[in-house]
Design a protein around this motif. Structure first.
Motif, PDB file in Angstrom:
ATOM      1  N   GLU A 194       0.784  -1.242   0.092  1.00  0.00           N
ATOM      2  CA  GLU A 194      -0.126  -0.189   0.125  1.00  0.00           C
ATOM      3  C   GLU A 194       0.932   1.182   0.092  1.00  0.00           C
ATOM      4  O   GLU A 194       0.682   2.181  -0.770  1.00  0.00           O
ATOM      5  CB  GLU A 194      -0.859   0.025   1.245  1.00  0.00           C
ATOM      6  CG  GLU A 194      -2.243  -1.013   1.267  1.00  0.00           C
ATOM      7  CD  GLU A 194      -3.153  -0.772   1.981  1.00  0.00           C
ATOM      8  OE1 GLU A 194      -2.914   0.393   2.580  1.00  0.00           O
ATOM      9  OE2 GLU A 194      -4.117  -1.443   2.304  1.00  0.00           O
ATOM     10  N   VAL A 195       1.944   1.235   0.936  1.00  0.00           N
ATOM     11  CA  VAL A 195       2.801   2.115   0.742  1.00  0.00           C
ATOM     12  C   VAL A 195       3.689   2.503  -0.472  1.00  0.00           C
ATOM     13  O   VAL A 195       3.815   3.633  -1.127  1.00  0.00           O
ATOM     14  CB  VAL A 195       3.922   1.987   1.964  1.00  0.00           C
ATOM     15  CG1 VAL A 195       4.884   3.315   1.840  1.00  0.00           C
ATOM     16  CG2 VAL A 195       3.083   2.041   3.282  1.00  0.00           C
ATOM     17  N   ARG A 196       3.991   1.552  -1.238  1.00  0.00           N
ATOM     18  CA  ARG A 196       4.656   1.568  -2.482  1.00  0.00           C
ATOM     19  C   ARG A 196       3.577   1.942  -3.505  1.00  0.00           C
ATOM     20  O   ARG A 196       4.024   2.623  -4.506  1.00  0.00           O
ATOM     21  CB  ARG A 196       5.266   0.550  -2.787  1.00  0.00           C
ATOM     22  CG  ARG A 196       6.358  -0.223  -1.922  1.00  0.00           C
ATOM     23  CD  ARG A 196       7.003  -1.377  -2.651  1.00  0.00           C
ATOM     24  NE  ARG A 196       7.873  -2.223  -1.732  1.00  0.00           N
ATOM     25  CZ  ARG A 196       7.432  -3.480  -1.014  1.00  0.00           C
ATOM     26  NH1 ARG A 196       6.295  -3.687  -1.078  1.00  0.00           N
ATOM     27  NH2 ARG A 196       8.297  -3.844  -0.287  1.00  0.00           N
ATOM     28  N   ALA A 197       2.544   1.550  -3.437  1.00  0.00           N
ATOM     29  CA  ALA A 197       1.426   2.307  -4.492  1.00  0.00           C
ATOM     30  C   ALA A 197       1.253   3.505  -4.371  1.00  0.00           C
ATOM     31  O   ALA A 197       0.611   4.212  -5.295  1.00  0.00           O
ATOM     32  CB  ALA A 197       0.193   1.162  -4.233  1.00  0.00           C
ATOM     33  N   ASP A 198       1.108   4.411  -3.244  1.00  0.00           N
ATOM     34  CA  ASP A 198       0.978   5.654  -2.899  1.00  0.00           C
ATOM     35  C   ASP A 198       2.158   6.131  -2.117  1.00  0.00           C
ATOM     36  O   ASP A 198       2.018   6.424  -0.836  1.00  0.00           O
ATOM     37  CB  ASP A 198      -0.270   5.884  -2.118  1.00  0.00           C
ATOM     38  CG  ASP A 198      -0.642   7.245  -2.103  1.00  0.00           C
ATOM     39  OD1 ASP A 198      -0.188   8.061  -2.716  1.00  0.00           O
ATOM     40  OD2 ASP A 198      -1.573   7.565  -1.077  1.00  0.00           O
ATOM     41  N   PRO A 199       3.193   6.187  -2.770  1.00  0.00           N
ATOM     42  CA  PRO A 199       4.459   6.642  -1.915  1.00  0.00           C
ATOM     43  C   PRO A 199       4.125   7.987  -1.385  1.00  0.00           C
ATOM     44  O   PRO A 199       3.607   8.920  -1.631  1.00  0.00           O
ATOM     45  CB  PRO A 199       5.527   6.975  -3.116  1.00  0.00           C
ATOM     46  CG  PRO A 199       5.384   5.912  -4.145  1.00  0.00           C
ATOM     47  CD  PRO A 199       3.608   6.087  -4.233  1.00  0.00           C
ATOM     48  N   PRO A 200       4.741   7.827   0.087  1.00  0.00           N
ATOM     49  CA  PRO A 200       4.470   9.323   0.756  1.00  0.00           C
ATOM     50  C   PRO A 200       5.411  10.324   0.340  1.00  0.00           C
ATOM     51  O   PRO A 200       6.513  10.044  -0.194  1.00  0.00           O
ATOM     52  CB  PRO A 200       4.785   8.754   2.191  1.00  0.00           C
ATOM     53  CG  PRO A 200       5.647   7.690   1.951  1.00  0.00           C
ATOM     54  CD  PRO A 200       5.180   6.927   0.729  1.00  0.00           C
ATOM     55  N   SER A 201       4.961  11.395   0.696  1.00  0.00           N
ATOM     56  CA  SER A 201       5.720  12.754   0.378  1.00  0.00           C
ATOM     57  C   SER A 201       6.343  13.002   1.816  1.00  0.00           C
ATOM     58  O   SER A 201       5.594  13.279   2.903  1.00  0.00           O
ATOM     59  CB  SER A 201       4.966  13.823   0.062  1.00  0.00           C
ATOM     60  OG  SER A 201       5.662  15.160   0.122  1.00  0.00           O
TER      61      SER A 201
END
Length: 306
Positions: free
Chosen positions: A270-277
Motif C-alpha cells: 500500500e505504501v509503495r502504491a501511494d508513496p508518501p511525500s
C-alpha cells in the motif's frame, strides 16, 4: 425570596453567620465544581477523538473481506495530547504495536526514550479484529527526512538494537514493576544487529537483513487472566516506517493469510502504491517558523524598506 428567608436575613444576629457559611461553601465547593467541569470537558474531548487515523495507509476491515471483521475500539488509555493539537491515538500504545516501542510504554521496563520517532510526520494507525485475531498497523512518513537515508536510518537502527535486547529488558527483575500486562516471555525477530556492532550501521541506509524486517514477540497475561501472544514487526518502505502487530489469544489458531510477514508485505505494498511525500507541509509549524525566519532575514537586508 420567601417570607421565612426574609425574616432570617433581616435578623442581624443571623446574617453574618449565613454570609460566613456561604463564603466557606463557595471556597470549598467552587474548585471542585470547576475541576468536575474541566474533567468532563476532557473526557468529552477524548471521546470525540477516539478513532483510528488509517489514512493514507493502513490495513482495515475492507482488506479482510473473506473474514469476520470489526473495527477495534480505541482504548482511552491509548490517547495522548502530546502529538499535535487536541487528543490523538498514540501509535506506541495499542496492544499489538506497544511491544516494539517498549522503551516508551509501561511494559515492565524503563522509559529510556531511546527511540525518538519523528514527531513531525504523516501517520496512519489502525486496529481491526479479524476472526479472533487483532491486527494493528502503523505507518510513519517523517517530514523533511527519510528513514532510507543514512542519517534518517539512525533511528531505525537504534529501534532494531533495542528490539534485540527485548528479552533482558522485558522479562526478569524489571517485570516486578507495575505494568498493564504481565510479560511472561519475550523474544527478538530478525538479524542480531547487536552481534555485529550497531555503531558500524549508523552511517548506512537501513537494511532489514535476510528477513527484510525486524521485530519482537511476547507472551503476556492480561488483567482478566487471559493470555495472548503478540508479534510486532517493522521495516522501512519508501523512506517510511511500516509496522504490523498481531495479537493472538491462547488457543486460537490464526489462518495462514494472517501471518505477520504476509500482512507487513501487504501494508508495504500500500505504501509503495501511494508513496508518501516527505516534504514539510506548508501549513506545518515547522514550515511556518522557517518562513518567518526567512522573512526576517530578508527584511533585515540592505534592500529592506525604510
Amino acid at each position: 425570596m420567601s417570607s421565612v428567608l426574609k425574616r432570617v436575613f433581616a435578623n442581624p444576629r443571623v446574617t453574618p453567620g449565613v454570609i460566613v457559611v456561604l463564603v466557606i461553601a463557595t471556597v470549598l465547593i467552587a474548585p471542585r465544581v470547576a475541576d468536575a467541569v474541566s474533567d468532563a470537558r476532557e473526557r468529552r474531548a477524548i471521546e470525540l477523538a477516539r478513532h483510528w487515523t488509517p489514512k493514507p495507509w493502513a490495513l482495515t476491515a475492507a482488506d479482510f473481506a473473506d473474514h469476520d471483521t470489526e473495527e477495534l475500539a480505541v482504548d482511552p488509555g491509548w490517547m495522548t495530547d502530546q502529538r499535535g493539537p487536541g487528543w490523538n491515538v498514540d501509535p506506541f500504545s495499542p496492544d499489538g504495536i506497544a511491544p516494539l516501542f517498549y522503551d516508551r510504554v509501561q511494559l515492565g521496563t524503563t522509559y529510556d526514550d531511546d527511540w525518538e520517532l519523528e514527531m513531525d510526520a504523516t501517520e496512519a494507525v489502525s486496529g481491526v479484529r479479524v476472526d479472533e485475531v487483532d491486527v494493528y498497523t502503523y505507518v510513519s512518513a517523517p517530514w523533511g527526512r527519510s528513514y532510507s537515508d543514512p542519517e534518517g536510518a539512525f533511528d531505525v537502527w537504534d529501534l532494531q538494537e533495542n528490539a534485540a535486547r527485548i528479552g533482558q529488558n522485558l522479562v526478569g527483575w524489571k517485570s516486578e514493576r507495575p505494568e498493564p500486562h504481565k510479560v511472561l516471555s519475550a523474544g527478538y525477530i530478525g538479524d542480531r544487529v547487536g552481534a555485529r556492532g550497531l555503531s558500524h550501521s549508523f552511517d548506512k541506509p537501513f537494511d532489514g537483513g535476510d528477513t527484510g524486517y525486524f521485530g519482537v514477540t511476547t507472551h503476556q497475561r492480561g488483567g482478566d487472566g487471559s493470555q495472548f501472544r503478540t508479534t510486532t514487526i517493522a521495516t522501512v518502505v519508501e523512506g517510511s516506517l511500516a509496522v504490523v502487530g498481531v495479537v493472538v489469544p491462547d488457543g486460537v489458531e490464526p489462518s495462514a493469510d494472517l501471518e505477520p510477514a504476509l500482512l507487513l508485505e501487504r501494508l508495504s505494498a500500500e505504501v509503495r502504491a501511494d508513496p508518501p511525500s516527505h516534504t514539510v507541509p506548508s501549513d506545518s509549524p515547522q514550515q511556518v517558523a522557517s518562513s518567518i525566519g526567512t522573512s526576517a532575514v530578508l527584511m533585515s537586508g540592505p534592500s529592506a524598506p525604510a
